[in-house]
Design a protein around this motif. Structure first.
Motif, PDB file in Angstrom:
ATOM      1  N   GLU A 139       5.190  17.769  -6.712  1.00  0.00           N
ATOM      2  CA  GLU A 139       4.788  16.479  -7.259  1.00  0.00           C
ATOM      3  C   GLU A 139       5.332  16.299  -8.678  1.00  0.00           C
ATOM      4  OE1 GLU A 139       2.729  13.713  -5.807  1.00  0.00           O
ATOM      5  OE2 GLU A 139       3.907  14.771  -4.298  1.00  0.00           O
ATOM      6  N   LEU A 140       5.354  17.378  -9.447  1.00  0.00           N
ATOM      7  CA  LEU A 140       5.885  17.299 -10.806  1.00  0.00           C
ATOM      8  C   LEU A 140       7.370  16.953 -10.785  1.00  0.00           C
ATOM      9  CD1 LEU A 140       5.799  17.606 -13.847  1.00  0.00           C
ATOM     10  CD2 LEU A 140       5.958  20.091 -13.553  1.00  0.00           C
ATOM     11  N   ARG A 141       8.130  17.611  -9.940  1.00  0.00           N
ATOM     12  CA  ARG A 141       9.566  17.295  -9.928  1.00  0.00           C
ATOM     13  C   ARG A 141       9.814  15.889  -9.382  1.00  0.00           C
ATOM     14  NH1 ARG A 141      13.274  19.617  -5.289  1.00  0.00           N
ATOM     15  NH2 ARG A 141      11.875  19.577  -3.479  1.00  0.00           N
ATOM     16  N   SER A 142       9.007  15.443  -8.434  1.00  0.00           N
ATOM     17  CA  SER A 142       9.141  14.078  -7.940  1.00  0.00           C
ATOM     18  C   SER A 142       8.877  13.066  -9.044  1.00  0.00           C
ATOM     19  CB  SER A 142       8.180  13.837  -6.777  1.00  0.00           C
ATOM     20  OG  SER A 142       8.527  14.618  -5.653  1.00  0.00           O
ATOM     21  N   VAL A 153       6.177   4.412 -12.554  1.00  0.00           N
ATOM     22  CA  VAL A 153       6.041   5.575 -11.678  1.00  0.00           C
ATOM     23  C   VAL A 153       4.565   5.816 -11.405  1.00  0.00           C
ATOM     24  CG1 VAL A 153       6.527   8.022 -11.360  1.00  0.00           C
ATOM     25  CG2 VAL A 153       8.139   6.591 -12.624  1.00  0.00           C
ATOM     26  N   THR A 154       4.242   6.013 -10.140  1.00  0.00           N
ATOM     27  CA  THR A 154       2.867   6.221  -9.698  1.00  0.00           C
ATOM     28  C   THR A 154       2.727   7.602  -9.071  1.00  0.00           C
ATOM     29  OG1 THR A 154       2.627   3.854  -9.260  1.00  0.00           O
ATOM     30  CG2 THR A 154       1.023   5.324  -8.233  1.00  0.00           C
ATOM     31  N   PHE A 155       1.677   8.309  -9.454  1.00  0.00           N
ATOM     32  CA  PHE A 155       1.345   9.606  -8.866  1.00  0.00           C
ATOM     33  C   PHE A 155       0.524   9.382  -7.612  1.00  0.00           C
ATOM     34  CE2 PHE A 155      -2.078  13.050  -9.107  1.00  0.00           C
ATOM     35  CZ  PHE A 155      -1.369  13.954  -8.331  1.00  0.00           C
ATOM     36  N   LEU A 156       1.032   9.867  -6.460  1.00  0.00           N
ATOM     37  CA  LEU A 156       0.347   9.715  -5.181  1.00  0.00           C
ATOM     38  C   LEU A 156       0.152  11.086  -4.538  1.00  0.00           C
ATOM     39  CD1 LEU A 156      -0.874   7.806  -3.038  1.00  0.00           C
ATOM     40  CD2 LEU A 156       1.436   7.471  -2.137  1.00  0.00           C
ATOM     41  N   GLY A 157      -0.394  12.023  -5.302  1.00  0.00           N
ATOM     42  CA  GLY A 157      -0.738  13.309  -4.718  1.00  0.00           C
ATOM     43  C   GLY A 157      -1.765  13.166  -3.614  1.00  0.00           C
ATOM     44  N   GLY A 177      -7.165  17.997 -10.626  1.00  0.00           N
ATOM     45  CA  GLY A 177      -7.098  19.042 -11.641  1.00  0.00           C
ATOM     46  C   GLY A 177      -5.674  19.344 -12.067  1.00  0.00           C
ATOM     47  N   ASP A 178      -5.131  20.440 -11.573  1.00  0.00           N
ATOM     48  CA  ASP A 178      -3.822  20.906 -12.029  1.00  0.00           C
ATOM     49  C   ASP A 178      -2.696  19.924 -11.728  1.00  0.00           C
ATOM     50  OD1 ASP A 178      -5.105  23.150 -12.894  1.00  0.00           O
ATOM     51  OD2 ASP A 178      -4.374  24.468 -11.288  1.00  0.00           O
ATOM     52  N   MET A 179      -2.758  19.259 -10.573  1.00  0.00           N
ATOM     53  CA  MET A 179      -1.668  18.358 -10.195  1.00  0.00           C
ATOM     54  C   MET A 179      -1.625  17.145 -11.121  1.00  0.00           C
ATOM     55  SD  MET A 179      -0.835  16.975  -6.336  1.00  0.00           S
ATOM     56  CE  MET A 179      -0.838  18.589  -5.555  1.00  0.00           C
ATOM     57  N   LEU A 180      -2.772  16.521 -11.344  1.00  0.00           N
ATOM     58  CA  LEU A 180      -2.837  15.367 -12.231  1.00  0.00           C
ATOM     59  C   LEU A 180      -2.419  15.739 -13.649  1.00  0.00           C
ATOM     60  CD1 LEU A 180      -3.581  12.439 -12.893  1.00  0.00           C
ATOM     61  CD2 LEU A 180      -5.979  13.166 -13.079  1.00  0.00           C
ATOM     62  N   ALA A 182      -0.382  18.035 -14.562  1.00  0.00           N
ATOM     63  CA  ALA A 182       1.059  18.306 -14.624  1.00  0.00           C
ATOM     64  C   ALA A 182       1.879  17.021 -14.649  1.00  0.00           C
ATOM     65  CB  ALA A 182       1.466  19.175 -13.438  1.00  0.00           C
ATOM     66  N   VAL A 183       1.501  16.043 -13.822  1.00  0.00           N
ATOM     67  CA  VAL A 183       2.342  14.845 -13.696  1.00  0.00           C
ATOM     68  C   VAL A 183       2.026  13.771 -14.724  1.00  0.00           C
ATOM     69  CG1 VAL A 183       2.578  15.236 -11.204  1.00  0.00           C
ATOM     70  CG2 VAL A 183       0.830  13.645 -12.030  1.00  0.00           C
ATOM     71  N   ALA A 184       0.862  13.817 -15.355  1.00  0.00           N
ATOM     72  CA  ALA A 184       0.399  12.726 -16.221  1.00  0.00           C
ATOM     73  C   ALA A 184       1.421  12.284 -17.261  1.00  0.00           C
ATOM     74  CB  ALA A 184      -0.921  13.108 -16.883  1.00  0.00           C
ATOM     75  N   PRO A 185       2.175  13.192 -17.911  1.00  0.00           N
ATOM     76  CA  PRO A 185       3.140  12.723 -18.918  1.00  0.00           C
ATOM     77  C   PRO A 185       4.295  11.908 -18.349  1.00  0.00           C
ATOM     78  CG  PRO A 185       2.628  15.059 -19.227  1.00  0.00           C
ATOM     79  CD  PRO A 185       2.091  14.667 -17.889  1.00  0.00           C
TER      80      PRO A 185
END
Length: 400
Positions: A139-142, A153-157, A177-180, A182-185
């Motif tokens: 998800e971070l690399r995406s 850009v939208t996070f859709l984990g 937790g960790d996924m959000l 990581a991608v938040a920035p």
């Protein structure tokens, strides 16, 4: 950058309440912004003159819902669906496996291919989502890859619980937790697939509340496969948009309309190409507009259920099959999309730069202009399926 005067405009659709649709119009572009709009006879001088020869000009499309960071192919799924097999959310897992196996370069190249295709079709701004990685690293690399090309850009984990995870709650814990973290920035919004076969109301609320606590905007995939809590949850939590909305009762239509009373509300984003591809009912765009809701039209470009970048096709479908006027459909596919990604007014970007408004042609807006090879926007539905983009400017630069 030199200024440019576009003249010879037979019909100019501005999406501006004061300017409206102008005849025999002209536009001055200076740098990346629109500097002047009005009657051609009153146009000021500019460094360069472009006569569009009696053609129509309108804002570039703003595609506010896409899934462009992926790998793999789902043609077999599409063929099966066209042969009568019902759509289910689980097909996403096929794309997840292919996306995880792809390199960063392969994912970026596919994103660029689709974004370039969209641009040639008149799309000058687009949103895209993560959601085909479903691990922290993927998800971070995406998100990083998407941020290199998309306007939003939208996070859709919370797209689907991946096949290797047996505990749904543990996966939601990871997402919030960790996924959000990581991608938040790298993202400006968080989405959740609030649907049977994906995430229920309680799980969706957890995701959205965690996103809000992080300072990110909210979006919801809702009411796509049947009645559900997506619309109510989106309105309650102040989401920018709720997308799909094929199954709405009258109370939900009114909720979306009333969300705009006294300030900013939740956009109802309709995805007509997806409705057609999944053989679901078309979203009730006419009812939504009649009730006073704000509607956006987007492609939902993705490899499983709507593999098109053509906003013009979606606009034609909205007019021919959903009951919208051509002006309503164009507004929904331009200004409606800008509202759905919170870019209809001046904003400050994450890097501190000023971001000009999208979706309108008026002084101060980003100079995103498409010239149709036709005298009127009516030809978008009058001649469906015909490529009509004659010229295109994005942020003041001619790209077609």
């Amino acid at each position: 950058m030199a200024s440019t005067l576009l003249t010879g405009i037979a019909e100019l659709t501005t999406n501006d309440d004061e300017l409206g649709r102008l005849r025999d119009a002209a536009v001055v572009v200076d740098g990346d912004l629109v500097a002047w709009v009005g009657e051609a006879s009153a146009a000021p001088a500019a460094d360069e003159l472009v006569d569009v020869g009696g053609r129509a000009v309108l804002p570039g499309w703003v595609d506010s819902h896409t899934h462009l960071v992926f790998a793999g192919d789902r043609t077999a799924e599409f063929e099966a669906r066209m042969a009568g097999e019902a759509y289910a959310a689980g097909g996403i897992g096929v794309t997840v496996a292919a996306t995880r196996a792809a390199t960063d370069a392969e994912l970026a190249a596919n994103l660029d291919r689709l974004a370039d295709e969209a641009l040639r079709g008149g799309t000058t701004a687009l949103e895209t989502k993560t959601g085909y990685g479903l691990t922290v690293a993927d998800e971070l690399r995406s998100a990083r890859i998407a941020a290199g090309r998309a306007d939003s850009v939208t996070f859709l984990g919370a797209h689907l619980v991946p096949a290797e995870v047996s505990d749904d709650e543990a996966y939601v814990d990871l997402v919030v937790g960790d996924m959000l973290a990581a991608v938040a920035p790298h993202v400006d919004a968080v989405d959740v697939f609030c649907e049977r076969g994906a995430f229920d109301e309680r799980q969706s609320r957890r995701v959205l509340e965690a996103a809000r606590a992080t300072g990110l905007a909210l979006r919801v995939h809702g009411n796509q496969l049947g009645p559900g809590p997506g619309v109510r949850l989106a309105v309650e939590l102040g989401a920018l948009s709720v997308d799909h909305v094929a199954f709405l009762d009258e109370e939900e239509v009114l909720l979306l309309a009333e969300s705009w009373h006294g300030g900013r509300g939740t956009v109802a984003t309709v995805l007509p190409a997806c409705d057609l591809s999944t053989r679901m009912p078309l979203a009730p765009a006419r009812r939504l507009l009649d009730a006073g809701a704000v509607v956006a039209i987007a492609t939902n470009c993705n490899p499983g259920t709507s593999y098109t970048t053509s906003m013009a096709f979606c606009v034609a479908t909205a007019v021919l099959q959903m009951g919208l006027t051509i002006e309503e459909a164009v507004r929904a596919a331009t200004l409606g999309g800008a509202v759905a990604i919170d870019r209809d007014a001046p904003r400050i970007g994450p890097d501190g730069r000023a971001l000009a408004p999208l979706g309108r042609i008026r002084p101060g807006a980003r100079a995103d202009l498409q010239v149709l090879d036709a005298p009127s926007i009516a030809h978008l539905a009058y001649r469906p399926g015909v490529p009509l983009v004659h010229a295109l400017w994005r942020a003041g630069e001619r790209v077609v």
